[in-house]
Design an enzyme around this catalytic site. Sequence first.
Site, PDB file in Angstrom:
ATOM      1  CG  HIS A 221     142.866   7.495  10.155  1.00 47.61           C
ATOM      2  ND1 HIS A 221     141.890   6.556   9.872  1.00 47.61           N
ATOM      3  CD2 HIS A 221     143.832   7.308   9.222  1.00 47.61           C
ATOM      4  CE1 HIS A 221     142.261   5.834   8.823  1.00 47.61           C
ATOM      5  NE2 HIS A 221     143.430   6.269   8.400  1.00 47.61           N
TER       6      HIS A 221
ATOM      7  CG  HIS B 150     143.508   9.530   4.671  1.00 47.73           C
ATOM      8  ND1 HIS B 150     144.066   8.948   3.551  1.00 47.73           N
ATOM      9  CD2 HIS B 150     143.341   8.531   5.554  1.00 47.73           C
ATOM     10  CE1 HIS B 150     144.212   7.651   3.751  1.00 47.73           C
ATOM     11  NE2 HIS B 150     143.796   7.362   4.968  1.00 47.73           N
TER      12      HIS B 150
ATOM     13  CG  ASP C 254     137.069   5.203   8.408  1.00 46.80           C
ATOM     14  OD1 ASP C 254     138.288   5.400   8.228  1.00 46.80           O
ATOM     15  OD2 ASP C 254     136.485   4.152   8.052  1.00 46.80           O
ATOM     16  CB  ILE C 255     132.644   3.864   5.301  1.00 43.77           C
ATOM     17  CG1 ILE C 255     131.255   3.390   4.908  1.00 43.77           C
ATOM     18  CG2 ILE C 255     133.699   2.871   4.892  1.00 43.77           C
ATOM     19  CD1 ILE C 255     130.217   4.459   4.923  1.00 43.77           C
TER      20      ILE C 255
END
Length: 134
Positions: free
Chosen positions: A95, A93, A29-30
């Site tokens: 996490h 998605h 994750d950015i």
Amino acid sequence: MATIFSKIIAGEIPCYKIAETEDFFAFLDINPLAKGHTLCVPKKEIDYIYDLDDNTLSGLHLFAKKVALALEKCIECKRVGVLVIGTEVPHAHVHLIPFQQEVQMAITSPRGKVSQEEMIEISTKVQAVFAEMN
Ligand code: 5GP
């Protein structure tokens, strides 16, 4: 229109890759809640996770399990927490968050900054561990 995650999967947008199979892709994750915060996505572009067909849904969770075990080997954490939110990017998605404190599991918690060098180091390490797992 292709989602930002489809563009990442296609290599049109750069990412710190963690793992890839024929049907699934994982990358950092950015804007991570914790070091090693990873997103696992099906290559098939479907918004809501519970609109995935059963094979893809179960495959996504089994892929996420393998990625989580690889993350645990590389990142000091209490354990790897799992979240599904999906309000920001309309591409299903999961996490995976290697948390040290429970507060890091709250999607609204402040995002930490991880340097580019560390992101590269994490992705290189986890990719190697994932590749050795079967
Ligand atoms: P959600 O849709 O589950 O609420 O959150 C989407 C997640 O995707 C966020 O944690 C956000 O930081 C991450 N994200 C959004 N855009 C990008 C991007 O371009 N690259 C990466 N690596 N992560 C992104």
